[in-house]
Design a protein around this motif. Structure first.
Motif, PDB file in Angstrom:
ATOM      1  N   UNK A  23     -30.361 -19.062  56.224  1.00  0.00           N
ATOM      2  CA  UNK A  23     -31.842 -18.354  56.192  1.00  0.00           C
ATOM      3  C   UNK A  23     -31.185 -17.227  56.071  1.00  0.00           C
ATOM      4  N   UNK A  24     -30.125 -16.484  57.403  1.00  0.00           N
ATOM      5  CA  UNK A  24     -29.440 -15.784  56.586  1.00  0.00           C
ATOM      6  C   UNK A  24     -29.320 -14.801  54.961  1.00  0.00           C
ATOM      7  N   UNK A  27     -32.500 -15.641  52.334  1.00  0.00           N
ATOM      8  CA  UNK A  27     -33.816 -14.996  52.579  1.00  0.00           C
ATOM      9  C   UNK A  27     -33.752 -13.750  51.596  1.00  0.00           C
ATOM     10  N   UNK A  28     -33.669 -12.731  51.462  1.00  0.00           N
ATOM     11  CA  UNK A  28     -33.536 -11.918  50.283  1.00  0.00           C
ATOM     12  C   UNK A  28     -33.930 -12.483  48.562  1.00  0.00           C
ATOM     13  N   UNK A  31     -37.739 -14.287  48.521  1.00  0.00           N
ATOM     14  CA  UNK A  31     -38.317 -12.996  48.575  1.00  0.00           C
ATOM     15  C   UNK A  31     -38.401 -13.070  47.101  1.00  0.00           C
ATOM     16  N   UNK A  32     -37.359 -12.473  46.412  1.00  0.00           N
ATOM     17  CA  UNK A  32     -37.599 -12.035  45.225  1.00  0.00           C
ATOM     18  C   UNK A  32     -37.822 -12.986  44.088  1.00  0.00           C
ATOM     19  N   UNK A  35     -41.613 -13.299  44.964  1.00  0.00           N
ATOM     20  CA  UNK A  35     -42.364 -11.924  44.707  1.00  0.00           C
ATOM     21  C   UNK A  35     -42.205 -11.812  42.613  1.00  0.00           C
ATOM     22  N   UNK A  45     -44.921 -12.329  50.753  1.00  0.00           N
ATOM     23  CA  UNK A  45     -44.339 -12.404  53.075  1.00  0.00           C
ATOM     24  C   UNK A  45     -44.625 -13.817  53.204  1.00  0.00           C
ATOM     25  N   UNK A  48     -42.218 -16.919  51.873  1.00  0.00           N
ATOM     26  CA  UNK A  48     -41.410 -16.931  51.594  1.00  0.00           C
ATOM     27  C   UNK A  48     -41.554 -17.795  52.876  1.00  0.00           C
ATOM     28  N   UNK A 143     -33.956 -12.978  39.128  1.00  0.00           N
ATOM     29  CA  UNK A 143     -34.527 -12.491  40.319  1.00  0.00           C
ATOM     30  C   UNK A 143     -33.749 -13.395  41.049  1.00  0.00           C
TER      31      UNK A 143
ATOM     32  N   UNK B  53     -36.019  -6.810  38.465  1.00  0.00           N
ATOM     33  CA  UNK B  53     -36.963  -8.119  39.544  1.00  0.00           C
ATOM     34  C   UNK B  53     -36.400  -7.727  40.906  1.00  0.00           C
ATOM     35  N   UNK B  55     -36.321  -6.711  44.249  1.00  0.00           N
ATOM     36  CA  UNK B  55     -37.650  -6.771  44.994  1.00  0.00           C
ATOM     37  C   UNK B  55     -37.236  -6.933  46.553  1.00  0.00           C
ATOM     38  N   UNK B  56     -36.945  -6.014  47.362  1.00  0.00           N
ATOM     39  CA  UNK B  56     -36.729  -6.276  48.247  1.00  0.00           C
ATOM     40  C   UNK B  56     -37.867  -6.330  49.398  1.00  0.00           C
ATOM     41  N   UNK B  57     -37.400  -7.424  50.257  1.00  0.00           N
ATOM     42  CA  UNK B  57     -38.775  -7.485  51.128  1.00  0.00           C
ATOM     43  C   UNK B  57     -38.164  -6.138  52.401  1.00  0.00           C
ATOM     44  N   UNK B  61     -40.969  -6.684  57.755  1.00  0.00           N
ATOM     45  CA  UNK B  61     -41.555  -8.742  57.162  1.00  0.00           C
ATOM     46  C   UNK B  61     -40.566  -9.528  57.705  1.00  0.00           C
ATOM     47  N   UNK B  69     -39.129 -18.093  62.338  1.00  0.00           N
ATOM     48  CA  UNK B  69     -38.276 -18.716  62.483  1.00  0.00           C
ATOM     49  C   UNK B  69     -37.371 -19.228  63.726  1.00  0.00           C
TER      50      UNK B  69
END
Lengths: 186, 321
Positions: A23-24, A27-28, A31-32, A35, A45, A48, A143, B53, B55-57, B61, B69
């Protein structure tokens, strides 16, 4: 790759730590990608979060056949994005300004865009004028930072076709941005 | 067509070098001087796209999503495919549970409690921990358990590092340490969401825990909250300021929110002390640990430092308005 295979195997057996590690590490990027595709932070959000909840529920169905786990995860994300875009296809577009501004360079000035004439919102708007397939390639490639092989696997296309879409997408972006700049000048 | 395909390959090669290897546009152009005129604008556009691009969460969040999770993982019980394997796994767990029950109150229970990775009773201990967590509802109580288990994991790392080259075991324990600290962070984020619900916005910065515990006055931290809980026999009363009547307000509504604040404040303080002690313990090992276990220990230190900091930061944000 071996490490990820091991992590996936452990996650499939219910090892929460292994799943948390997967997951870690993804994840980012998920999301990118989302988005950039949907153009709205709150929606990104929600999507994701849904991607990872689906992954938890269906990880046992993942079979390691040389396709990376990331490709499987991005396929879930892609399907979620497509569903979301279909649902809102007839709804008004959400302002892209909800996304954060372009990062500022060490000199304190925004990074230069094409001919210094477009900003990040223009660029994101330009991306949305590409064909669906081009948008998909550009989002996954730039991205999510995936390789051509990974993008090809996610989209079910050949690497040659993805390279061609990437090429066509960048040329189209260049053209759209130049046109926008000319219009502003005029 | 063929020319297009060749150019697509050259473009991709340059993009790989730019995006992944950190090459500059100029370096790429030098490699392909014959196509540089066509390549340059496309490479610069590609770089701009990459910047757009980025774009960071948001941290909030991420914390909220991580919590969801973890909940989903806890609720998702994977069905095993191989019945033999199922039986073995369930048998092992059942045996562990029976052992925990049977050993309760005996000397063996103490041995189980103090068992270390690699020892016979350690899997029993880990199963008991799982049971302990499963029986506790999410919130401060579960965060307390994760804090205690994080402390236990650091003890285990110290134990392993002091003995022999057990870097693989240290790595596994470090992963568990990460899990405990990340869960505390998630629980704190969930607490923030709860704190944002109407009627319970209570900044942590102005606590009056003594008043909350005595139930004889409304703490400043919760003054102004509309729900004042149960009304005493003297009749209705508003939030009691210094001049207000000393009415009976039981531990419901706003006093409960204040009490919860107090527990989280105490928890954060304890976690900060624990962080300092654990980082010192782990760093003190560095000069004496065998070279082969050094990398694993450095990872453990980095994970502990980042994990504690993120958990404490989430706790600090948890009750901010």
């Amino acid at each position: 790759m071996q490490d990820e295979q091991n992590l996936v195997h452990r996650a499939q057996q219910g090892d929460q730590e292994a799943f948390a590690e997967l997951y870690e590490s993804h994840f980012d990027r998920i999301f990118r990608y989302v988005a950039l595709r949907v153009g709205n932070r709150m929606e990104a959000e929600d999507i994701t979060q849904e991607v990872f909840l689906k992954a938890v529920r269906s990880i046992r169905s993942f079979k390691w056949k040389g396709i990376p786990f990331s490709a499987w995860l991005f396929r879930i994300a892609r399907n979620e994005v497509i569903d979301s875009l279909r649902k809102k296809s007839r709804q008004p577009t959400v302002p892209l300004s909800e996304l954060p501004p372009i990062p500022v360079s060490s000199s304190g000035n925004p990074h230069p865009l094409v001919k210094h004439e477009v900003d990040v919102d223009q660029l994101r708007a330009a991306i949305r004028q590409l064909t669906e397939a081009q948008q998909e390639v550009i989002s996954l490639r730039f991205s999510a930072e995936l390789s051509i092989a990974e993008v090809a696997s996610i989209m079910g296309k050949s690497e040659g076709a993805v390279k061609s879409l990437q090429h066509g997408g960048i040329i189209a972006l260049r053209r759209i941005l130049s046109k926008g700049g000319d219009n502003e000048k005029g | 067509m063929r020319k297009d395909s060749e150019f697509s390959n050259v473009l991709e090669e340059c993009l790989e070098r730019l995006l992944r290897n950190g090459e500059t546009v100029e370096q790429c152009l030098e490699r392909h001087p014959e196509q540089s005129t066509e390549l340059e604008p496309l490479l610069r556009t590609a770089l701009d796209v990459r910047k757009a691009s980025a774009i960071e969460p948001s941290a909030e969040f991420k914390a909220r999503a991580r919590y969801q999770f973890h909940l989903a993982m806890t609720e998702s019980k994977p069905a095993r495919r191989l019945w033999g394997w199922v039986f073995r796994q369930r048998w092992q767990k059942a045996a562990a549970i029976i052992l925990v029950v049977l050993l309760a109150g005996s000397g063996m229970a103490v041995a189980t409690y103090h068992s270390m990775p690699g020892e016979l009773l350690h899997p029993v201990r880990l199963t008991a921990e799982e049971m302990w967590l499963a029986q506790t509802s999410p919130g401060i109580a579960r965060a307390e358990i994760h804090r205690e288990l994080a402390a236990r994991r650091v003890e285990e790392i110290v134990y392993l590092a002091e003995r022999e080259d057990r870097s693989a075991k240290i790595e596994r324990v470090t992963q568990r340490l990460y899990y405990h600290l990340a869960t505390i962070e998630s629980l704190a984020a969930a607490e923030r969401v709860l704190a944002m619900t109407p009627g319970e916005v209570t900044p942590l910065s102005t606590p009056d825990t003594a008043a909350v515990e005595k139930h004889d006055a409304v703490p400043q931290a919760v003054a102004g909250v509309e729900d004042i809980g149960e009304i005493g026999p003297e009749g209705p009363q508003g939030p009691a300021g210094p001049a207000g009547p000393p009415g009976r307000i039981t531990l419901t509504g706003l006093t409960r929110a204040g009490a919860r604040d107090a527990r989280w404040i105490q928890f954060r303080a304890t976690l900060k002390q624990q962080e300092a002690a654990h980082l010192a313990d782990l760093r003190n090992l560095l000069p004496v640990v065998p070279e082969s276990a050094r990398a694993a220990l450095l990872t453990a230190i980095a994970v502990a430092e980042a994990g504690y900091e993120r958990a404490i930061e989430a706790l600090e944000q948890a009750r901010e308005p």
